[in-house]
Design a protein around this motif. Structure first.
Motif, PDB file in Angstrom:
ATOM      1  N   LEU A 156      68.418  38.789  72.292  1.00 26.55           N
ATOM      2  CA  LEU A 156      68.676  37.471  71.105  1.00 26.55           C
ATOM      3  C   LEU A 156      69.875  38.063  70.252  1.00 26.55           C
ATOM      4  O   LEU A 156      70.976  37.469  69.888  1.00 26.55           O
ATOM      5  CB  LEU A 156      67.477  37.165  70.374  1.00 26.55           C
ATOM      6  CG  LEU A 156      66.654  36.253  71.199  1.00 26.55           C
ATOM      7  CD1 LEU A 156      65.537  36.178  70.203  1.00 26.55           C
ATOM      8  CD2 LEU A 156      67.140  34.937  71.718  1.00 26.55           C
ATOM      9  N   VAL A 157      69.738  39.440  69.964  1.00 26.44           N
ATOM     10  CA  VAL A 157      70.774  40.021  69.059  1.00 26.44           C
ATOM     11  C   VAL A 157      72.159  40.303  69.858  1.00 26.44           C
ATOM     12  O   VAL A 157      73.125  39.869  69.240  1.00 26.44           O
ATOM     13  CB  VAL A 157      70.270  41.265  68.532  1.00 26.44           C
ATOM     14  CG1 VAL A 157      71.526  42.217  67.831  1.00 26.44           C
ATOM     15  CG2 VAL A 157      69.132  41.240  67.654  1.00 26.44           C
ATOM     16  N   GLU A 158      72.002  40.595  71.015  1.00 26.47           N
ATOM     17  CA  GLU A 158      73.238  40.738  71.901  1.00 26.47           C
ATOM     18  C   GLU A 158      73.948  39.467  72.081  1.00 26.47           C
ATOM     19  O   GLU A 158      75.332  39.104  71.870  1.00 26.47           O
ATOM     20  CB  GLU A 158      72.995  41.322  73.358  1.00 26.47           C
ATOM     21  CG  GLU A 158      72.605  42.665  73.287  1.00 26.47           C
ATOM     22  CD  GLU A 158      73.949  43.716  73.073  1.00 26.47           C
ATOM     23  OE1 GLU A 158      74.931  43.047  73.533  1.00 26.47           O
ATOM     24  OE2 GLU A 158      73.817  44.725  72.416  1.00 26.47           O
ATOM     25  N   VAL A 159      73.138  38.602  72.476  1.00 26.38           N
ATOM     26  CA  VAL A 159      73.884  36.971  72.569  1.00 26.38           C
ATOM     27  C   VAL A 159      74.281  36.481  71.389  1.00 26.38           C
ATOM     28  O   VAL A 159      75.486  35.959  71.363  1.00 26.38           O
ATOM     29  CB  VAL A 159      72.745  36.090  73.145  1.00 26.38           C
ATOM     30  CG1 VAL A 159      73.119  34.625  73.012  1.00 26.38           C
ATOM     31  CG2 VAL A 159      72.089  36.347  74.559  1.00 26.38           C
ATOM     32  N   ALA A 160      73.860  36.507  70.271  1.00 26.72           N
ATOM     33  CA  ALA A 160      74.610  36.289  68.800  1.00 26.72           C
ATOM     34  C   ALA A 160      75.623  37.152  68.536  1.00 26.72           C
ATOM     35  O   ALA A 160      76.415  36.480  68.159  1.00 26.72           O
ATOM     36  CB  ALA A 160      73.226  36.362  67.797  1.00 26.72           C
ATOM     37  N   SER A 161      75.610  38.368  68.562  1.00 33.34           N
ATOM     38  CA  SER A 161      76.801  39.250  68.234  1.00 33.34           C
ATOM     39  C   SER A 161      77.882  38.754  69.208  1.00 33.34           C
ATOM     40  O   SER A 161      79.109  38.849  68.539  1.00 33.34           O
ATOM     41  CB  SER A 161      76.507  40.814  68.286  1.00 33.34           C
ATOM     42  OG  SER A 161      76.142  40.993  69.680  1.00 33.34           O
ATOM     43  N   ARG A 162      77.673  38.494  70.441  1.00 37.91           N
ATOM     44  CA  ARG A 162      78.782  38.384  71.331  1.00 37.91           C
ATOM     45  C   ARG A 162      79.273  36.906  71.237  1.00 37.91           C
ATOM     46  O   ARG A 162      80.316  36.643  71.903  1.00 37.91           O
ATOM     47  CB  ARG A 162      78.437  38.678  72.848  1.00 37.91           C
ATOM     48  CG  ARG A 162      78.146  40.154  72.988  1.00 37.91           C
ATOM     49  CD  ARG A 162      77.514  40.492  74.198  1.00 37.91           C
ATOM     50  NE  ARG A 162      77.372  41.904  74.792  1.00 37.91           N
ATOM     51  CZ  ARG A 162      78.176  42.698  75.176  1.00 37.91           C
ATOM     52  NH1 ARG A 162      79.522  42.273  75.190  1.00 37.91           N
ATOM     53  NH2 ARG A 162      77.845  43.935  74.985  1.00 37.91           N
ATOM     54  N   MET A 163      78.614  36.060  70.772  1.00 38.08           N
ATOM     55  CA  MET A 163      79.085  34.876  70.516  1.00 38.08           C
ATOM     56  C   MET A 163      79.792  34.410  69.374  1.00 38.08           C
ATOM     57  O   MET A 163      80.346  33.368  69.284  1.00 38.08           O
ATOM     58  CB  MET A 163      77.638  33.698  70.648  1.00 38.08           C
ATOM     59  CG  MET A 163      77.881  32.440  70.687  1.00 38.08           C
ATOM     60  SD  MET A 163      76.563  31.275  70.610  1.00 38.08           S
ATOM     61  CE  MET A 163      75.891  31.600  72.349  1.00 38.08           C
ATOM     62  N   VAL A 164      79.732  35.387  68.240  1.00 44.14           N
ATOM     63  CA  VAL A 164      80.541  35.244  67.017  1.00 44.14           C
ATOM     64  C   VAL A 164      81.971  34.848  67.344  1.00 44.14           C
ATOM     65  O   VAL A 164      82.376  33.669  66.816  1.00 44.14           O
ATOM     66  CB  VAL A 164      80.301  36.259  66.079  1.00 44.14           C
ATOM     67  CG1 VAL A 164      81.198  36.200  64.853  1.00 44.14           C
ATOM     68  CG2 VAL A 164      78.755  36.432  65.540  1.00 44.14           C
ATOM     69  N   LEU A 165      82.571  35.906  68.022  1.00 41.68           N
ATOM     70  CA  LEU A 165      84.234  35.525  68.077  1.00 41.68           C
ATOM     71  C   LEU A 165      84.562  34.226  68.920  1.00 41.68           C
ATOM     72  O   LEU A 165      85.384  33.622  68.381  1.00 41.68           O
ATOM     73  CB  LEU A 165      84.758  36.670  68.758  1.00 41.68           C
ATOM     74  CG  LEU A 165      84.642  38.113  67.789  1.00 41.68           C
ATOM     75  CD1 LEU A 165      85.336  39.203  68.630  1.00 41.68           C
ATOM     76  CD2 LEU A 165      84.908  37.926  66.462  1.00 41.68           C
ATOM     77  N   PRO A 166      83.829  33.978  69.920  1.00 43.51           N
ATOM     78  CA  PRO A 166      84.090  32.556  70.707  1.00 43.51           C
ATOM     79  C   PRO A 166      83.914  31.656  69.869  1.00 43.51           C
ATOM     80  O   PRO A 166      84.578  30.719  70.003  1.00 43.51           O
ATOM     81  CB  PRO A 166      83.208  32.637  71.906  1.00 43.51           C
ATOM     82  CG  PRO A 166      82.900  34.178  72.154  1.00 43.51           C
ATOM     83  CD  PRO A 166      82.806  34.967  70.750  1.00 43.51           C
ATOM     84  N   VAL A 167      82.656  31.423  69.251  1.00 45.76           N
ATOM     85  CA  VAL A 167      82.500  30.297  68.372  1.00 45.76           C
ATOM     86  C   VAL A 167      83.271  30.193  67.245  1.00 45.76           C
ATOM     87  O   VAL A 167      83.559  29.227  66.846  1.00 45.76           O
ATOM     88  CB  VAL A 167      80.961  30.459  67.780  1.00 45.76           C
ATOM     89  CG1 VAL A 167      80.817  29.554  66.611  1.00 45.76           C
ATOM     90  CG2 VAL A 167      79.910  30.174  68.875  1.00 45.76           C
TER      91      VAL A 167
END
Length: 326
Positions: free
Chosen positions: A179-190
Protein backbone atom coordinates in the motif's frame (compact mmCIF):
# COMPACT_ATOMS: atom_id res chain seq x y z
CA UNK A 1 -40.62 10.42 -22.47
CA UNK A 2 -37.48 12.40 -21.81
CA UNK A 3 -35.77 9.31 -20.44
CA UNK A 4 -36.72 7.34 -23.55
CA UNK A 5 -35.27 10.01 -25.83
CA UNK A 6 -32.11 10.13 -23.76
CA UNK A 7 -31.81 6.34 -23.80
CA UNK A 8 -32.23 6.36 -27.57
CA UNK A 9 -29.41 8.89 -27.89
CA UNK A 10 -27.08 6.72 -25.82
CA UNK A 11 -27.95 3.63 -27.85
CA UNK A 12 -27.16 5.55 -31.04
CA UNK A 13 -23.85 6.79 -29.64
CA UNK A 14 -22.97 3.27 -28.51
CA UNK A 15 -23.70 1.87 -31.96
CA UNK A 16 -21.59 4.56 -33.62
CA UNK A 17 -18.71 4.01 -31.18
CA UNK A 18 -18.72 0.23 -31.67
CA UNK A 19 -18.94 0.60 -35.46
CA UNK A 20 -16.05 3.05 -35.53
CA UNK A 21 -14.12 0.79 -33.20
CA UNK A 22 -14.62 -2.10 -35.61
CA UNK A 23 -13.64 0.00 -38.62
CA UNK A 24 -10.35 1.37 -37.29
CA UNK A 25 -8.13 -1.62 -38.19
CA UNK A 26 -9.82 -1.92 -41.58
CA UNK A 27 -9.21 1.77 -42.34
CA UNK A 28 -5.50 1.49 -41.54
CA UNK A 29 -3.29 1.17 -44.65
CA UNK A 30 -1.78 -2.19 -45.49
CA UNK A 31 -2.51 -5.71 -44.30
CA UNK A 32 -2.87 -5.91 -40.51
CA UNK A 33 -1.65 -9.51 -40.45
CA UNK A 34 1.57 -8.52 -42.22
CA UNK A 35 2.10 -5.74 -39.68
CA UNK A 36 1.39 -8.05 -36.75
CA UNK A 37 3.83 -10.71 -37.87
CA UNK A 38 6.96 -8.84 -38.79
CA UNK A 39 5.98 -6.16 -41.28
CA UNK A 40 7.47 -6.09 -44.76
CA UNK A 41 10.48 -8.16 -43.61
CA UNK A 42 8.41 -11.09 -42.29
CA UNK A 43 9.46 -14.52 -43.51
CA UNK A 44 6.03 -16.19 -43.59
CA UNK A 45 4.83 -17.46 -46.94
CA UNK A 46 1.45 -16.59 -48.40
CA UNK A 47 -0.12 -19.87 -47.28
CA UNK A 48 0.83 -19.19 -43.65
CA UNK A 49 -0.49 -15.63 -43.90
CA UNK A 50 -3.76 -16.94 -45.33
CA UNK A 51 -4.06 -19.39 -42.43
CA UNK A 52 -3.49 -16.58 -39.93
CA UNK A 53 -6.12 -14.42 -41.67
CA UNK A 54 -8.58 -17.30 -41.42
CA UNK A 55 -7.86 -17.73 -37.69
CA UNK A 56 -8.71 -14.06 -37.12
CA UNK A 57 -11.72 -14.23 -39.45
CA UNK A 58 -10.17 -11.70 -41.84
CA UNK A 59 -10.88 -13.94 -44.83
CA UNK A 60 -14.60 -13.28 -44.49
CA UNK A 61 -16.55 -10.35 -45.87
CA UNK A 62 -16.74 -7.06 -43.99
CA UNK A 63 -20.41 -7.64 -43.18
CA UNK A 64 -19.69 -11.09 -41.75
CA UNK A 65 -16.82 -9.71 -39.68
CA UNK A 66 -19.07 -6.91 -38.42
CA UNK A 67 -21.80 -9.33 -37.34
CA UNK A 68 -19.19 -11.58 -35.70
CA UNK A 69 -17.71 -8.56 -33.88
CA UNK A 70 -21.10 -7.64 -32.42
CA UNK A 71 -21.80 -11.26 -31.51
CA UNK A 72 -18.51 -11.54 -29.64
CA UNK A 73 -19.11 -8.21 -27.94
CA UNK A 74 -22.53 -9.27 -26.67
CA UNK A 75 -20.99 -12.46 -25.30
CA UNK A 76 -18.11 -10.62 -23.61
CA UNK A 77 -15.53 -11.86 -26.12
CA UNK A 78 -13.23 -9.16 -27.52
CA UNK A 79 -10.76 -11.57 -29.08
CA UNK A 80 -7.17 -12.45 -28.24
CA UNK A 81 -4.33 -10.01 -27.69
CA UNK A 82 -1.52 -10.74 -30.12
CA UNK A 83 1.09 -9.09 -27.91
CA UNK A 84 0.09 -10.80 -24.65
CA UNK A 85 -1.37 -14.03 -26.11
CA UNK A 86 -4.27 -13.69 -23.67
CA UNK A 87 -7.91 -12.74 -23.85
CA UNK A 88 -8.37 -9.00 -24.39
CA UNK A 89 -10.91 -8.92 -21.55
CA UNK A 90 -8.38 -10.48 -19.15
CA UNK A 91 -5.65 -8.02 -20.13
CA UNK A 92 -7.99 -5.04 -19.72
CA UNK A 93 -9.27 -6.36 -16.40
CA UNK A 94 -5.69 -6.38 -15.08
CA UNK A 95 -4.94 -2.80 -16.18
CA UNK A 96 -8.29 -1.04 -15.78
CA UNK A 97 -8.28 -0.75 -11.93
CA UNK A 98 -5.00 1.18 -12.01
CA UNK A 99 -6.35 3.74 -14.46
CA UNK A 100 -9.68 4.02 -12.63
CA UNK A 101 -7.85 4.81 -9.38
CA UNK A 102 -5.55 7.30 -11.11
CA UNK A 103 -8.24 9.14 -13.07
CA UNK A 104 -10.80 8.95 -10.24
CA UNK A 105 -8.52 10.52 -7.64
CA UNK A 106 -7.21 13.12 -10.10
CA UNK A 107 -10.73 14.13 -11.19
CA UNK A 108 -11.91 14.50 -7.60
CA UNK A 109 -8.89 16.61 -6.62
CA UNK A 110 -9.15 18.76 -9.75
CA UNK A 111 -12.86 19.32 -9.13
CA UNK A 112 -12.39 20.33 -5.47
CA UNK A 113 -9.30 22.50 -6.04
CA UNK A 114 -10.58 24.12 -9.24
CA UNK A 115 -14.04 24.83 -7.81
CA UNK A 116 -12.81 26.35 -4.55
CA UNK A 117 -10.05 28.33 -6.25
CA UNK A 118 -12.43 29.59 -8.94
CA UNK A 119 -14.99 30.67 -6.35
CA UNK A 120 -12.29 32.47 -4.37
CA UNK A 121 -11.01 34.23 -7.51
CA UNK A 122 -14.53 35.38 -8.42
CA UNK A 123 -15.12 36.63 -4.89
CA UNK A 124 -11.83 38.58 -5.04
CA UNK A 125 -12.21 39.72 -8.65
CA UNK A 126 -10.44 42.90 -9.58
CA UNK A 127 -7.64 42.42 -7.03
CA UNK A 128 -3.98 41.72 -7.71
CA UNK A 129 -4.28 38.28 -6.05
CA UNK A 130 -7.12 37.30 -8.36
CA UNK A 131 -5.19 38.42 -11.43
CA UNK A 132 -2.11 36.48 -10.36
CA UNK A 133 -4.20 33.37 -9.71
CA UNK A 134 -5.87 33.55 -13.13
CA UNK A 135 -2.52 34.00 -14.90
CA UNK A 136 -0.97 31.08 -13.00
CA UNK A 137 -3.87 28.72 -13.67
CA UNK A 138 -3.99 29.65 -17.36
CA UNK A 139 -0.24 29.07 -17.65
CA UNK A 140 -0.51 25.62 -16.06
CA UNK A 141 -3.60 24.77 -18.09
CA UNK A 142 -1.77 25.53 -21.34
CA UNK A 143 1.06 23.12 -20.54
CA UNK A 144 0.79 19.57 -21.97
CA UNK A 145 0.49 16.75 -19.50
CA UNK A 146 3.77 15.07 -20.39
CA UNK A 147 5.64 18.35 -19.80
CA UNK A 148 4.07 18.76 -16.37
CA UNK A 149 5.01 15.18 -15.55
CA UNK A 150 8.62 15.68 -16.62
CA UNK A 151 8.89 18.84 -14.48
CA UNK A 152 7.52 17.00 -11.44
CA UNK A 153 9.93 14.11 -12.02
CA UNK A 154 12.87 16.51 -12.30
CA UNK A 155 11.94 18.31 -9.07
CA UNK A 156 10.43 15.70 -6.74
CA UNK A 157 12.11 12.53 -7.97
CA UNK A 158 15.52 13.45 -9.37
CA UNK A 159 16.41 16.55 -7.32
CA UNK A 160 14.63 15.96 -4.01
CA UNK A 161 14.23 12.18 -4.22
CA UNK A 162 10.86 12.26 -2.45
CA UNK A 163 8.84 10.03 -4.78
CA UNK A 164 9.59 7.23 -7.28
CA UNK A 165 9.19 8.22 -10.91
CA UNK A 166 8.06 4.97 -12.52
CA UNK A 167 5.80 1.97 -12.03
CA UNK A 168 2.96 1.37 -9.58
CA UNK A 169 4.61 -1.01 -7.11
CA UNK A 170 7.53 -3.39 -6.68
CA UNK A 171 7.43 -7.15 -7.20
CA UNK A 172 8.50 -7.95 -3.64
CA UNK A 173 6.09 -5.57 -1.89
CA UNK A 174 3.20 -7.10 0.08
CA UNK A 175 0.70 -6.13 2.77
CA UNK A 176 1.25 -2.69 4.24
CA UNK A 177 4.46 -2.19 2.25
CA UNK A 178 2.47 -2.74 -0.94
CA UNK A 179 0.00 0.00 0.00
CA UNK A 180 2.84 2.38 0.80
CA UNK A 181 4.51 1.61 -2.53
CA UNK A 182 1.29 2.12 -4.48
CA UNK A 183 0.53 5.41 -2.70
CA UNK A 184 4.05 6.82 -3.11
CA UNK A 185 4.26 5.90 -6.80
CA UNK A 186 0.81 7.33 -7.50
CA UNK A 187 1.61 10.80 -6.12
CA UNK A 188 3.37 12.23 -9.18
CA UNK A 189 0.96 10.82 -11.84
CA UNK A 190 -2.03 12.01 -9.79
CA UNK A 191 -0.44 15.44 -9.34
CA UNK A 192 0.20 15.67 -13.09
CA UNK A 193 -3.39 14.86 -14.07
CA UNK A 194 -4.77 17.06 -11.28
CA UNK A 195 -2.79 20.07 -12.48
CA UNK A 196 -3.84 19.37 -16.07
CA UNK A 197 -7.53 19.14 -15.14
CA UNK A 198 -7.87 21.94 -12.59
CA UNK A 199 -7.98 24.73 -15.17
CA UNK A 200 -11.32 23.68 -16.66
CA UNK A 201 -13.06 23.64 -13.26
CA UNK A 202 -11.40 26.90 -12.22
CA UNK A 203 -12.47 28.84 -15.30
CA UNK A 204 -16.02 27.46 -15.28
CA UNK A 205 -16.52 28.12 -11.56
CA UNK A 206 -15.08 31.62 -11.77
CA UNK A 207 -17.31 32.59 -14.71
CA UNK A 208 -20.40 31.04 -13.11
CA UNK A 209 -19.66 32.60 -9.73
CA UNK A 210 -19.23 36.07 -11.22
CA UNK A 211 -22.62 35.74 -12.89
CA UNK A 212 -24.29 34.54 -9.70
CA UNK A 213 -22.83 37.39 -7.65
CA UNK A 214 -24.72 39.84 -9.86
CA UNK A 215 -28.09 38.20 -9.14
CA UNK A 216 -30.70 40.13 -7.09
CA UNK A 217 -30.97 37.44 -4.40
CA UNK A 218 -27.29 37.97 -3.53
CA UNK A 219 -27.95 41.67 -2.90
CA UNK A 220 -31.04 40.70 -0.91
CA UNK A 221 -29.00 38.30 1.24
CA UNK A 222 -26.52 41.06 2.01
CA UNK A 223 -29.33 43.50 2.75
CA UNK A 224 -30.66 41.05 5.35
CA UNK A 225 -27.35 41.34 7.18
CA UNK A 226 -25.97 37.88 6.39
CA UNK A 227 -22.23 37.47 6.79
CA UNK A 228 -19.99 37.50 3.71
CA UNK A 229 -18.90 33.90 4.25
CA UNK A 230 -22.50 32.68 4.39
CA UNK A 231 -23.43 34.69 1.31
CA UNK A 232 -20.46 33.29 -0.59
CA UNK A 233 -20.93 29.64 0.38
CA UNK A 234 -24.64 29.13 1.03
CA UNK A 235 -26.02 31.39 -1.69
CA UNK A 236 -23.41 32.12 -4.38
CA UNK A 237 -21.26 28.97 -4.54
CA UNK A 238 -24.22 26.64 -4.07
CA UNK A 239 -25.80 27.94 -7.27
CA UNK A 240 -22.59 28.61 -9.19
CA UNK A 241 -21.38 25.02 -8.85
CA UNK A 242 -24.33 23.56 -10.80
CA UNK A 243 -22.92 24.32 -14.30
CA UNK A 244 -19.52 23.07 -13.10
CA UNK A 245 -21.05 19.66 -12.44
CA UNK A 246 -21.67 19.15 -16.15
CA UNK A 247 -18.01 19.97 -16.82
CA UNK A 248 -17.09 17.01 -14.64
CA UNK A 249 -18.04 14.47 -17.30
CA UNK A 250 -16.05 16.28 -19.99
CA UNK A 251 -13.02 16.44 -17.71
CA UNK A 252 -13.17 12.69 -17.09
CA UNK A 253 -12.86 12.12 -20.82
CA UNK A 254 -10.01 14.62 -21.13
CA UNK A 255 -8.12 13.08 -18.20
CA UNK A 256 -8.67 9.61 -19.59
CA UNK A 257 -7.13 10.75 -22.87
CA UNK A 258 -4.30 12.48 -21.02
CA UNK A 259 -3.66 9.29 -19.03
CA UNK A 260 -2.32 7.66 -22.22
CA UNK A 261 0.61 10.09 -22.26
CA UNK A 262 1.00 10.50 -18.50
CA UNK A 263 1.05 6.77 -17.82
CA UNK A 264 3.69 6.37 -20.52
CA UNK A 265 5.84 9.08 -18.91
CA UNK A 266 5.65 7.38 -15.51
CA UNK A 267 5.59 3.78 -16.86
CA UNK A 268 2.36 3.40 -14.91
CA UNK A 269 0.69 0.03 -15.65
CA UNK A 270 -2.75 1.33 -16.55
CA UNK A 271 -5.03 1.48 -19.55
CA UNK A 272 -3.17 4.45 -21.06
CA UNK A 273 0.18 2.69 -21.01
CA UNK A 274 -1.52 -0.41 -22.41
CA UNK A 275 -2.91 1.60 -25.35
CA UNK A 276 0.53 3.08 -26.05
CA UNK A 277 2.16 -0.37 -26.03
CA UNK A 278 -0.63 -1.80 -28.20
CA UNK A 279 -0.10 0.97 -30.78
CA UNK A 280 3.64 0.32 -30.99
CA UNK A 281 3.02 -3.43 -31.23
CA UNK A 282 0.09 -3.02 -33.67
CA UNK A 283 -2.06 -5.18 -31.41
CA UNK A 284 -5.37 -4.35 -33.11
CA UNK A 285 -7.66 -6.57 -30.99
CA UNK A 286 -6.28 -5.03 -27.80
CA UNK A 287 -6.60 -1.51 -29.21
CA UNK A 288 -10.22 -2.14 -30.13
CA UNK A 289 -10.99 -3.44 -26.63
CA UNK A 290 -9.18 -0.56 -24.90
CA UNK A 291 -10.92 2.11 -26.98
CA UNK A 292 -14.26 0.42 -26.38
CA UNK A 293 -13.72 0.35 -22.61
CA UNK A 294 -12.70 4.04 -22.64
CA UNK A 295 -15.79 4.95 -24.69
CA UNK A 296 -18.10 3.04 -22.36
CA UNK A 297 -16.50 4.74 -19.35
CA UNK A 298 -17.09 8.22 -20.77
CA UNK A 299 -20.67 7.31 -21.71
CA UNK A 300 -21.26 5.99 -18.18
CA UNK A 301 -20.09 9.27 -16.61
CA UNK A 302 -22.33 11.27 -18.94
CA UNK A 303 -25.27 9.04 -18.10
CA UNK A 304 -24.57 9.46 -14.39
CA UNK A 305 -24.54 13.24 -14.83
CA UNK A 306 -27.85 13.15 -16.72
CA UNK A 307 -29.49 11.10 -13.97
CA UNK A 308 -28.11 13.02 -11.00
CA UNK A 309 -28.22 16.63 -12.24
CA UNK A 310 -32.00 16.96 -11.68
CA UNK A 311 -31.40 15.93 -8.06
CA UNK A 312 -29.04 18.88 -7.63
CA UNK A 313 -31.15 21.41 -9.53
CA UNK A 314 -34.92 21.15 -8.89
CA UNK A 315 -35.58 23.40 -11.88
CA UNK A 316 -34.62 20.56 -14.21
CA UNK A 317 -37.65 18.31 -14.59
CA UNK A 318 -37.49 14.72 -15.72
CA UNK A 319 -41.21 14.42 -16.24
CA UNK A 320 -43.19 15.55 -19.26
CA UNK A 321 -43.28 19.27 -20.11
CA UNK A 322 -45.88 21.35 -18.33
CA UNK A 323 -49.03 22.15 -20.25
CA UNK A 324 -49.50 25.65 -21.54
CA UNK A 325 -52.13 27.63 -19.64
CA UNK A 326 -55.55 27.63 -21.22
Amino acid sequence: MRLLRRAGQYVLVLWAAVTLNFALPHLAPGDPVVYLYGGADQSLDEASLAQIRASYGLDRSILEQYVSFWSGLLHGDLGMSVQHNRSVVEVLADKLPWTMALVGISTLLAFVIGTLLGAWAAWRRGTAKETGTVVTVLALDSMPGFWIGMILIAIFSVTLGWFPSYGATTITASGGDWLVEVASRMVLPVATLTIAGTGAFFLMTRASMIGVLEEPYIRLARAKGLGEYRVAVSHALRNAVLPVYTTLTLTVGALLSGAVVVESVFAYPGLGKLIYDAVTARDYPLLQGAFLFATLGIMATNLLADLTYPLLDPRVRRDKPQRAPA
